[in-house]
Write a protein that holds these residues in place. Sequence first.
Motif, short mmCIF file in Angstrom:
data_model
loop_
_atom_site.label_atom_id
_atom_site.label_comp_id
_atom_site.label_asym_id
_atom_site.label_seq_id
_atom_site.Cartn_x
_atom_site.Cartn_y
_atom_site.Cartn_z
N THR A 1 1.09 -1.04 -0.04
CA THR A 1 0.01 0.09 0.05
C THR A 1 0.93 1.41 -0.07
O THR A 1 0.47 2.16 -0.18
N LEU A 2 2.18 1.04 0.18
CA LEU A 2 3.08 2.25 0.30
C LEU A 2 4.40 1.61 -0.34
O LEU A 2 4.79 0.76 -0.35
N VAL A 3 4.73 2.44 -1.52
CA VAL A 3 6.28 2.03 -2.21
C VAL A 3 7.27 3.38 -1.97
O VAL A 3 6.66 4.65 -2.59
N THR A 4 8.14 3.20 -1.45
CA THR A 4 8.84 4.32 -1.12
C THR A 4 10.37 4.23 -1.64
O THR A 4 10.69 2.94 -1.61
N GLY A 5 11.29 5.02 -1.71
CA GLY A 5 12.64 4.95 -2.05
C GLY A 5 13.36 6.13 -2.30
O GLY A 5 12.49 7.12 -2.58
N PRO A 6 14.71 6.23 -2.64
CA PRO A 6 15.23 7.63 -2.97
C PRO A 6 14.70 8.06 -4.49
O PRO A 6 14.18 7.36 -5.19
N ASP A 7 14.54 9.29 -4.59
CA ASP A 7 14.13 9.87 -5.68
C ASP A 7 14.45 9.34 -7.03
O ASP A 7 13.83 9.28 -8.19
N ARG A 8 15.87 9.48 -7.05
CA ARG A 8 16.67 8.91 -8.17
C ARG A 8 15.93 7.51 -8.68
O ARG A 8 15.92 7.29 -9.91
N LEU A 9 16.16 6.67 -7.69
CA LEU A 9 15.66 5.22 -7.85
C LEU A 9 14.36 5.19 -8.43
O LEU A 9 14.01 4.44 -9.37
N LEU A 10 13.41 5.92 -7.98
CA LEU A 10 11.87 5.98 -8.27
C LEU A 10 11.93 6.44 -9.79
O LEU A 10 11.04 6.19 -10.47
N ARG A 11 12.56 7.69 -10.07
CA ARG A 11 12.61 7.93 -11.61
C ARG A 11 13.07 7.08 -12.41
O ARG A 11 12.54 6.76 -13.58
N GLU A 12 14.14 6.11 -12.16
CA GLU A 12 14.62 5.63 -13.25
C GLU A 12 13.67 4.18 -13.23
O GLU A 12 13.70 3.67 -14.49
N LEU A 13 12.85 3.75 -12.11
CA LEU A 13 12.00 2.56 -12.36
C LEU A 13 10.65 3.11 -12.91
O LEU A 13 9.81 2.32 -13.24
N GLY A 14 10.50 4.46 -13.18
CA GLY A 14 9.31 5.00 -13.63
C GLY A 14 8.01 4.93 -12.62
O GLY A 14 6.79 4.57 -13.17
N LEU A 15 8.29 5.05 -11.40
CA LEU A 15 7.33 4.58 -10.40
C LEU A 15 6.73 5.97 -9.90
O LEU A 15 7.11 6.53 -8.83
N LYS A 16 5.62 6.46 -10.83
CA LYS A 16 5.37 7.99 -10.39
C LYS A 16 4.40 8.00 -9.13
O LYS A 16 4.22 9.15 -8.76
N ASP A 17 3.67 6.93 -8.70
CA ASP A 17 2.77 6.92 -7.61
C ASP A 17 3.64 6.63 -6.40
O ASP A 17 3.04 6.75 -5.28
#
Length: 391
Positions: A25-41
């Motif tokens: 129900t929550l996905v979190t991580g470093p901003d750079r990692l989220l951008r590279e994986l395309g996880l916008k939510d």
Amino acid sequence: MTVTVIGWDGLALAPAAAEAMARATLVTGPDRLLRELGLKDAVPYGEDLLGVLDGHLEHGEGSAAVLAEGDPGFFGVVRELRGHGLRPAVLPAVPLAARAFACAGLNWEDALVVAPEHAGQLGRVVNACRAHHKVGVLCAPGVGPGELARELAPTTPRALIVCEDLGGPAERVTHSRMGEATTRPWKDPDVVLVVDPLHRPQPRSWVAGPRPGPAEWALPGGGLPPEVRAFVLAKLGPRLGDLVWDVGSGSGEIAVECARLGAAVIAVERDEAACARIRRHVLDHGVKVALTRGNAPPALEPLPDPDAVYVGGGGPDVVVACAARRPRSLVCVVRAIEQVPAILDRMREYGYRAEGTQIQAAHFTVLPDGTHGLAPAEPVLVLYGVPAHSE
């Protein structure tokens, strides 16, 4: 709340990792990692992972997926979570250090891996690089290839292998000379491998990382009795990450002992014959000691600040020059008791709690009449101090 920590190394996520993210129900991580994986939510956690998780808990039960680079149990977020009472499930990927050594084609079971958190730890990292032949430095703000090269040059020649964007689309591995590393622009380097190109390979060890400490210290022989040397080393406290000065090094016995115990060492000696003995002593024991030939105090001026100083030769002026650099431990040996008051006074003037001990050892030996008895050695005066504010 169930927390799953997922490591990512640039490759496709394993099925177990993808499943954990899908049900979270929550996905979190470093901003750079989220951008590279395309996880916008997903929610970037910046410097406050626990705050993001606590905010999620306030809105009810559920599961959280925490993304991290490489193996999150290796200098990663697993330690932080467990330190606050959470017991996460962990799905690791290849750690950045392992990937860096693999990209460089180097084995790394004999490497030292350090992970500074901020620029204030640069000195200890550099000292580790001076003392160890193969170091993997996980980069941090203020601790990158340029800073490492500037601090190591010119006394400690090393080869630098700079790894950028490991596992990402702009992955680059660069073999850099130290001069080049200080001027070249680097784009978010992940790991710098600092390697001594002159190191001779050693037999395989049974333990990863730096080799265990010496089986014996305060070795016999040399100018100081072993009993005195043991006391001096105990007061200096040399360790990995420290820089020790051995001023008036003589044969280099204290320098070599400190290096064997893991410290970076600079030996300062004015006599050429003594310098030759130091070099032989260093080679015999397979350690790293930087040698500066010159007279103290002038020879001390360009040296990096020490953590501990041993003064084996020189008067009060040398002690003053050393105390002015504020080492955590200052130890000196004097042969004449007349020198003691002046040296103790100088140390105290610079804020040191200064003391002295006279050491005299007596060894069993065969006497002229064939019996065994004690033969006392000449007494040695050891003066030592620590900054008064450290009490």
